[in-house]
Design a protein around this motif. Structure first.
Motif, PDB file in Angstrom:
ATOM      1  N   ILE A   4      81.107  -5.975  55.928  1.00 31.16           N
ATOM      2  CA  ILE A   4      80.839  -6.993  54.906  1.00 31.16           C
ATOM      3  C   ILE A   4      79.408  -6.850  54.394  1.00 31.16           C
ATOM      4  N   ALA A   5      79.239  -7.003  53.076  1.00 36.00           N
ATOM      5  CA  ALA A   5      77.892  -7.028  52.488  1.00 36.00           C
ATOM      6  C   ALA A   5      77.376  -8.454  52.377  1.00 36.00           C
ATOM      7  N   GLY A  12      83.404 -19.045  51.294  1.00 31.75           N
ATOM      8  CA  GLY A  12      83.460 -18.198  52.477  1.00 31.75           C
ATOM      9  C   GLY A  12      84.088 -16.845  52.240  1.00 31.75           C
ATOM     10  N   GLU A  13      84.310 -16.461  50.983  1.00 32.29           N
ATOM     11  CA  GLU A  13      84.892 -15.163  50.660  1.00 32.29           C
ATOM     12  C   GLU A  13      83.931 -14.031  51.020  1.00 32.29           C
ATOM     13  N   ASN A  14      84.486 -12.913  51.491  1.00 34.81           N
ATOM     14  CA  ASN A  14      83.669 -11.757  51.857  1.00 34.81           C
ATOM     15  C   ASN A  14      83.574 -10.767  50.704  1.00 34.81           C
ATOM     16  N   GLN A  15      82.381 -10.201  50.519  1.00 35.67           N
ATOM     17  CA  GLN A  15      82.236  -9.037  49.640  1.00 35.67           C
ATOM     18  C   GLN A  15      82.163  -7.813  50.541  1.00 35.67           C
ATOM     19  N   LEU A  16      83.140  -6.915  50.403  1.00 36.29           N
ATOM     20  CA  LEU A  16      83.173  -5.740  51.258  1.00 36.29           C
ATOM     21  C   LEU A  16      81.997  -4.819  50.942  1.00 36.29           C
ATOM     22  N   LEU A  17      81.470  -4.203  51.984  1.00 35.93           N
ATOM     23  CA  LEU A  17      80.289  -3.364  51.843  1.00 35.93           C
ATOM     24  C   LEU A  17      80.545  -2.178  50.917  1.00 35.93           C
ATOM     25  N   MET A  50      73.337   0.864  53.535  1.00 37.54           N
ATOM     26  CA  MET A  50      74.154   1.665  54.450  1.00 37.54           C
ATOM     27  C   MET A  50      74.094   1.146  55.885  1.00 37.54           C
ATOM     28  N   GLY A  51      72.950   0.555  56.244  1.00 32.69           N
ATOM     29  CA  GLY A  51      72.777   0.039  57.608  1.00 32.69           C
ATOM     30  C   GLY A  51      73.637  -1.158  57.946  1.00 32.69           C
ATOM     31  N   LYS A  52      74.389  -1.668  56.951  1.00 27.67           N
ATOM     32  CA  LYS A  52      75.314  -2.771  57.236  1.00 27.67           C
ATOM     33  C   LYS A  52      76.639  -2.270  57.811  1.00 27.67           C
ATOM     34  N   PHE A  53      76.788  -0.952  57.931  1.00 26.45           N
ATOM     35  CA  PHE A  53      77.991  -0.398  58.562  1.00 26.45           C
ATOM     36  C   PHE A  53      77.867  -0.489  60.086  1.00 26.45           C
TER      37      PHE A  53
END
Length: 811
Positions: A4-5, A12-17, A50-53
């Motif tokens: 998630i980004a 509460g919706e997620n934005q995918l990374l 990238m470090g959010k992976f």
């Protein structure tokens, strides 16, 4: 697992990374394409988060959203280093290809800095904060796993290498563009442009996700069509003016001729040009005519007016809105209402709090027409923080008009010139230096590369002669004036004149003279203007003054120099305290502005009570003008025969820049170095590089060695850094209340733009005085300051002397 980004606050919706990285890449590419570096900028967007992976970041984000009152400790998650380290490991180790190594440094710096500001490659301690992050930092969680996931989910290794190859080609082309820049200067401007593209792409994508708006909903009309429609409306206004009574007067005929010349000049290619229309010659409409035609014909995306004072912004923007009949696509940007907190906000990324709403608010100068200040323009290139530099890419593919360009602060002259040279050579922008008093910006070491045959107006000396509406009277021969003696002089002049404008150099003497005249002239309207008053307040006072002038009523106005640069008022008589020749000439432009009378007088006095101890530019300019007045007394033909000639202005600015030569490169006294060296100098000029080699007996393992963050930390346009404060004047009270209740990012942006009319800029000692007496409130984590009621006076604005209000706050 899903990486998630961001998590949206509202639902509460997620934005995918993966989506965030690719969408920011696309935005950064579109910004970078303006100067031919789409893939260089896109590479920064692709790798910035990238470090959010990592599972650790997902866990941190969920925890932070669930418990916003107690988020994880600072430093627990670092997601901005990984992308910079990937570039370093791939292209800056082992057998290094120079171009890929430089690319790794340029793009890597932007990536590791996107939650703060660009890092130094070498700092004053001969250390490399850049290397400390990309090479030496040890606590990067699951770095190898992040790299593997990036290549697996976002872009495979082969595609990535092909993308980098395209970026290298762009770097090669960028460096081959002919210019006078050193390689280090080219890298500096490229790095800042890439950083701007990344910051704006990241924040724009995050805000759109948070507010659930699409790019299509926010898009402006096609620039060519919009500017062509604007041009048609302007020409209709020109035709209307031509049919009005009095349009055939000599001054109006001259205005019309100069406007026509600007129209024809718009057919020329992009470059840096001068527009030296005399004061009162209609330069706002003439420059707009050039800008609209040139922009429509040459694919420019923005028209940007840069002015010295907010007073002129309101006046000119209102006039342009009226003519173009557009309230939507014309932006006024006076100041940063919210102060940018000097901190790394990485631990706030992923979820939205109050601080983030202020940061994400649309503040990127993407409007078709923009009015802003010289301070804001210079901050875009050189000030610390990500809010300012976010706007840099929107200065390319633009027509930029610097109104009253002579007001560039002395210490910023070299930096200003190099920024304009970059926008001309790389940014495909056209620059217009618009003033009756052209400074000799091509006379200094870091010279401005003005085009040959740059002047838009033909036979300028003849135009100035035909435009003569005033004569300068030298009252310095009669000695100096105190405010009491000046009061007597004013009373005498009011026996001859209906109205008087008095312009003095400091707020203190202006306020004192105003208070004296209120007593001495009890039956006459007396007005005060200074920067202690907010823009809306000054606008109201100016409107009242204009009514008196139109009705030919007795009136006196006392002002600081803010009134002399482009404010459209016309007095029968002006008294100007001795200052630089440009100030004298601009003050003369407030006298008999429209040629109402055959000839009127501007009296130049030497004021005895002005304290210019800390106002070096005014003091030096005053001394040069004083010597020129002596020259004219001795030889009436010297300096072209009068102070308003082209020869006089050229002599003045060349002498002025010679006298202040040591200040032109922005000396940083604490470090004993000029800012131009910190930003532009390579070996052997760069002292930090030399000292590193001497100390360690080797070169630093870097291609770039400049000190971007150190330079930004010491940059300020005004010597004493000021802070914007919202004042409780009229609608300012409502704005303060609305800001406290705003929830959507869009609302914050709208209110902050509106609040600009209700702010004043305070020096540190003024803030301290207000703090001691309880006159300030701090909102939104200290990022917005608000003045309490009793500290603002309806006559002259900020009132540090009135203590009566302070105690009332207790009840």
């Amino acid at each position: 697992m899903k990486f998630i980004a961001h998590i949206r606050e509202s639902d509460g919706e997620n934005q995918l990374l993966k989506a965030h990285l690719l969408e920011v890449k696309a935005l950064a590419e579109s910004y970078g394409a303006k100067i031919g570096v789409a893939h260089i900028s896109g590479l920064a967007g692709l790798l910035h988060d990238m470090g959010k992976f990592t599972k650790a970041f997902v866990d941190y984000l969920i925890e932070a959203v669930a418990h916003p009152e107690a988020p994880p400790k600072r430093g627990s998650i670092d997601h901005s280093t990984a992308g910079g380290r990937l570039l370093y490991n791939e292209f800056h180790t082992g057998r290094i290809d120079r171009e890929r190594g430089i690319l790794a440094e340029v793009v890597g710096n932007a990536i590791i800095s996107h939650h703060s500001y660009l890092h130094d490659y070498l700092n004053p301690d001969l250390e490399s904060p850049y290397l400390r992050r990309v090479r030496d930092k040890e606590d990067i969680i699951d770095y190898d796993r992040s790299v593997a996931l990036f290549f697996e989910q976002v872009m495979n290794k082969e595609e990535f290498q092909a993308y980098v190859d395209k970026a290298v080609l762009e770097l090669r082309r960028f460096l081959s563009i002919p210019s006078s820049f050193s390689p280090e200067a080219k890298y500096m401007f490229l790095t800042k442009f890439v950083f701007s593209s990344l910051i704006d792409g990241d924040r724009t994508n995050t805000r759109r996700f948070e507010d659930q708006v699409s790019a299509e909903e926010e898009s402006n009309p096609p620039a060519k069509e919009l500017f062509q429609s604007y041009y048609d409306k302007l020409m209709a206004e020109v035709q209307t003016l031509a049919s009005r009574p009095g349009s055939n007067s000599s001054i109006n005929r001259l205005r019309s001729e100069m406007s026509e010349q600007c129209d024809k000049f718009a057919d020329k290619s992009s470059g840096i040009y001068t527009l030296s229309i005399p004061t009162g010659g209609g330069k706002t409409l003439a420059s707009l005519r050039y800008a609209l035609k040139h922009a429509a014909n040459n694919g420019k995306k923005h028209i940007i007016y840069v002015l010295p004072y907010t007073t002129i912004i309101e006046q000119n923007a209102a006039e342009v809105r009226r003519i173009l009949q557009d309230e939507v696509h014309i932006l006024e940007h006076h100041s940063n209402v919210a102060e940018e907190i000097d901190k790394d906000d990485e631990l706030e990324d992923g979820f939205v709090n109050t601080s983030q709403k202020l940061k994400l608010a649309k503040d990127n100068w993407d409007s078709p027409v923009i009015f802003t200040t010289m301070v804001q323009f210079l901050n875009v290139f050189f000030a610390k923080g990500s809010r300012n530099i976010r706007r840099l890419h929107n200065l390319s593919e633009a027509v930029i008009i610097f109104d009253e360009v002579q007001k560039v602060p002395v210490s910023c002259v070299s930096l200003f010139n190099e920024a304009l040279n970059f926008l001309k050579d790389y940014g495909h922008s056209s620059i217009v230096l618009c003033t009756a008093t052209q400074p000799a910006l091509d006379f200094v070491e870091h010279e401005l590369h003005i085009n040959p045959d740059a002047e838009m107006i033909q036979n300028l000396d003849q135009v100035i002669a035909e435009f003569k509406r005033v004569e300068i009277r030298d009252e310095t021969l009669n000695g100096t004036y105190t405010n009491q003696e000046l009061t007597d002089f004013i009373r005498n002049k009011l026996d001859e004149k209906r109205n008087l404008l008095i312009i003095l150099n400091t707020k203190m003497v202006v306020k004192d003279l105003y208070q004296r005249l209120l007593i001495e002239l009890p039956d006459m309207p007396v007005y005060h203007l200074s920067t202690s008053m907010c823009a809306a307040h000054r606008k109201q006072i100016l409107n009242q003054i204009r009514v008196h002038l139109k009705n030919k009523e007795k009136i006196v106005c006392i002002s600081t120099p803010l009134i002399e640069a482009g404010v459209d008022v016309s007095f029968e008589c002006v008294i100007r305290s001795l200052a630089g020749l440009d100030s004298i000439a601009q003050a003369a432009g407030r006298c008999n502005r429209h040629g109402e009378d055959a000839l009127q007088q501007v009296y130049v006095i030497d004021h005895a009570e002005e304290n210019l101890k800390h106002l070096d530019e005014i003091r030096i300019g005053k001394d040069i003008t004083k010597r020129m007045l002596v020259d004219l007394q001795r030889d009436a033909d010297s300096h072209g025969g009068h102070l308003l000639s082209v020869q006089a202005m050229t002599f003045y600015f060349q002498k002025f820049y010679t006298d202040v030569q040591a200040q032109l490169n922005f000396p940083v006294s604490k470090l004993d170095v000029d800012m131009t060296e910190l930003l532009f100098a390579g070996y052997p000029q760069n002292n930090y590089f030399q000292n590193y080699c001497l100390n360690y007996q080797k070169r630093p393992p870097l291609f770039l060695v400049n000190s971007y963050r150190t330079a930004a930390e010491h940059f300020q346009v005004i010597e004493d850094l000021t802070t914007s404060v919202i004042v409780p004047y009229e609608e300012g009270n409502e704005i303060i209340a609305e800001l406290n209740g705003a929830e959507r990012i869009e609302d914050f942006g709208r209110l902050m733009r509106k609040a600009q009319q209700y702010t004043i800029n305070l020096y540190p000692h003024e803030l301290q005085a207000l703090d001691r007496s309880g006159g300030l409130e701090r909102c939104f984590d200290g990022q917005i300051l608000v003045l309490k009621d009793g500290a603002y006076n309806e006559e002259y604005g900020l009132d540090l002397e009135n203590e009566s209000w302070a105690g009332l706050q207790m009840f």
